[in-house]
Design an enzyme around this catalytic site. Structure first.
Site, mmCIF file in Angstrom:
data_model
loop_
_atom_site.group_PDB
_atom_site.id
_atom_site.type_symbol
_atom_site.label_atom_id
_atom_site.label_comp_id
_atom_site.label_asym_id
_atom_site.label_seq_id
_atom_site.Cartn_x
_atom_site.Cartn_y
_atom_site.Cartn_z
ATOM 1 N N ASP A 123 0.805 -1.216 0.000
ATOM 2 C CA ASP A 123 0.000 0.000 0.000
ATOM 3 C C ASP A 123 0.840 1.268 0.000
ATOM 4 O O ASP A 123 1.347 1.689 1.045
ATOM 5 C CB ASP A 123 -0.920 -0.018 1.232
ATOM 6 C CG ASP A 123 -1.852 1.170 1.258
ATOM 7 O OD1 ASP A 123 -2.029 1.819 0.204
ATOM 8 O OD2 ASP A 123 -2.416 1.452 2.338
ATOM 9 N N ASP A 333 -1.631 5.414 -5.461
ATOM 10 C CA ASP A 333 -1.903 4.536 -4.331
ATOM 11 C C ASP A 333 -2.104 3.090 -4.782
ATOM 12 O O ASP A 333 -3.160 2.738 -5.291
ATOM 13 C CB ASP A 333 -3.166 5.046 -3.605
ATOM 14 C CG ASP A 333 -3.518 4.179 -2.415
ATOM 15 O OD1 ASP A 333 -2.710 3.314 -2.045
ATOM 16 O OD2 ASP A 333 -4.612 4.379 -1.863
#
Ligand SMILES: *[C@@H]1O[C@H](CO)[C@@H](O)[C@H](O)[C@H]1NC(C)=O
Ligand SMILES: *[C@@H]1O[C@H](CO)[C@@H](O)[C@H](O)[C@H]1NC(C)=O
Ligand SMILES: *[C@@H]1O[C@H](CO)[C@@H](O)[C@H](O)[C@H]1NC(C)=O
Length: 374
Positions: A123, A333
């Site tokens: 992440d 992201d």
């Protein structure tokens, strides 16, 4: 008078050139370069009794391929001699399981002594590495819940790792430190994510992350790097419901993230690469700075801070149409499954797309721009 040296030096693969050296009496030196795959080189080797018939014809596709593969090998050698990179001890591969694990990218990592393995979601939109640990409220870890797993997922236990130590409330990376009763207490953490009601909380520890190094001056070797790990005893939201059941590796720019820790300890430069291929596969490398000729976009600040990776999108194009002044800021992201656009940009994109589509439009649930393909 020129003395013809008999010497024709074939340099090692790194140079890939043949030199024919002539030494002149008047102390001038000249050398003629003969390419190793040239007709001249082939006839030289033939005169030495070596058959070079397997060498591809000049400017044939095979010839070009050979040249290219030699160039690539050399570039790798050059890169390898300069930059050290690290990847997880179980391999640099990333994994993608589609809807089974919420469309995120994962990697297997090893933590602690003796080592325990975790399948963590990668992440870039957050900083902390956390794993299920001393579970109070964790996602199921049994393989029977996950069709693609052939073994159970692990739970981390700092008490069973001889290299673990807790972070105290006075530690500089302890954000919740000011809330503690005493500076010597264990540092608690809570991370809230963009997905609604999704969080992980517990206590912070430091332990060893097992990695493998490539490049640099050393050969491939094992590296144990100290990193901060969240002992995630309590998860909520999508973390109980199919996303990241075995933890998250935060790759963000914050001090606490794995890339930042590796850079701070001097293992690699402060960078990493995530490359995703077409076949649900990919790789992760810490310290990767990409090829020298790689084009770059600078990150921009959000509210004056560089807490996440934000880039300025200058404009978008739909087919051949690129509206002017259509820029916006976007978060890079790896931990978001889909691409989200600001609503006014979304409206412009779908309107333009709809105008260019020559097919019958219809809606399914939330998706109002579906088309009947012929
Ligand atoms: C992890 O532990 C297993 C079993 O004890 C061992 O075979 C393996 O080499 C260890 N891996 C690392 C990276 O230390
Ligand atoms: C988030 O939590 C609140 C309060 O518990 C609840 O009302 C809401 O429905 C939850 N949202 C989602 C998407 O689960
Ligand atoms: C749109 O589709 C129709 C029906 O298939 C076809 O006759 C027409 O030529 C298409 N127009 C364009 C611009 O492609």
């Amino acid at each position: 008078m020129a003395i013809h040296f008999p010497a024709i030096v074939l340099l090692a693969a790194a140079a890939a050139l043949m030199f024919s050296v002539e030494v002149a009496a008047g102390h001038t030196f000249s050398s003629r370069l003969i390419h190793r795959y040239s007709d001249e080189a082939v006839s030289f080797w033939a005169s030495k009794g070596k058959s070079m018939t397997s060498w591809p014809k000049r400017e044939s596709v095979e010839h070009m391929r050979l040249l290219l593969s030699n160039d690539l090998k050399r570039q790798k050698l050059k890169l390898g001699s300069q930059k050290q990179m690290l990847f997880p001890s179980q391999g640099s591969e990333t994994h993608f399981y589609g809807n089974d694990l919420s469309w995120l990218h994962y990697a297997w990592i090893d933590i602690g002594t003796p080592n325990t393995s975790f399948l963590v979601a990668l992440d870039a939109g957050s900083d902390l590495l956390w794993v299920p640990c001393n579970c109070v409220q964790c996602a199921p870890l049994s393989s029977s819940y996950y069709s693609m797993l052939d073994k159970d997922l692990n739970e981390y236990s700092p008490a069973r790792s001889s290299t673990s130590k807790h972070l105290s409330c006075s530690h500089q990376l302890c954000e919740l430190g000011p809330n503690c009763q005493s500076p010597k207490e264990r540092c608690p953490y809570t991370v809230n994510y963009f997905s609604e009601n999704t969080s992980s909380s517990g206590f912070l520890f430091e332990d060893q992350l097992h990695l493998t190094s490539v490049g640099g001056h050393e050969h491939q070797g094992a590296v144990r790097a100290p990193v901060v790990i969240g002992c995630g005893s309590k998860q909520s939201g999508t973390y109980l419901d199919g996303a990241a059941p075995d933890g998250v590796m935060g790759l963000g720019p914050g001090e606490i993230s794995v890339p930042s820790s590796l850079a701070k300890s001097g293992f690699v430069s402060r960078s990493f690469s995530l490359c995703f291929g077409k076949s649900n596969s990919g790789t992760i490398f810490f310290g990767d700075q990409g090829p020298e000729n790689q084009r770059q976009s600078s990150f921009v600040s959000l509210d004056g801070k560089y807490n996440t990776y934000v880039v300025e999108v200058q404009h978008y194009c739909v087919g051949g149409t690129c509206p002017k002044q259509s820029g916006y800021q976007a978060l890079v992201d790896s931990g978001s499954s889909f691409t989200f656009l600001p609503s006014e940009i979304f409206t412009k994109v779908v309107t333009e797309f709809d105008e260019q589509m020559n097919a019958t439009r219809f809606s399914i649930e939330d998706f109002s721009y579906c088309y009947k393909a012929r």
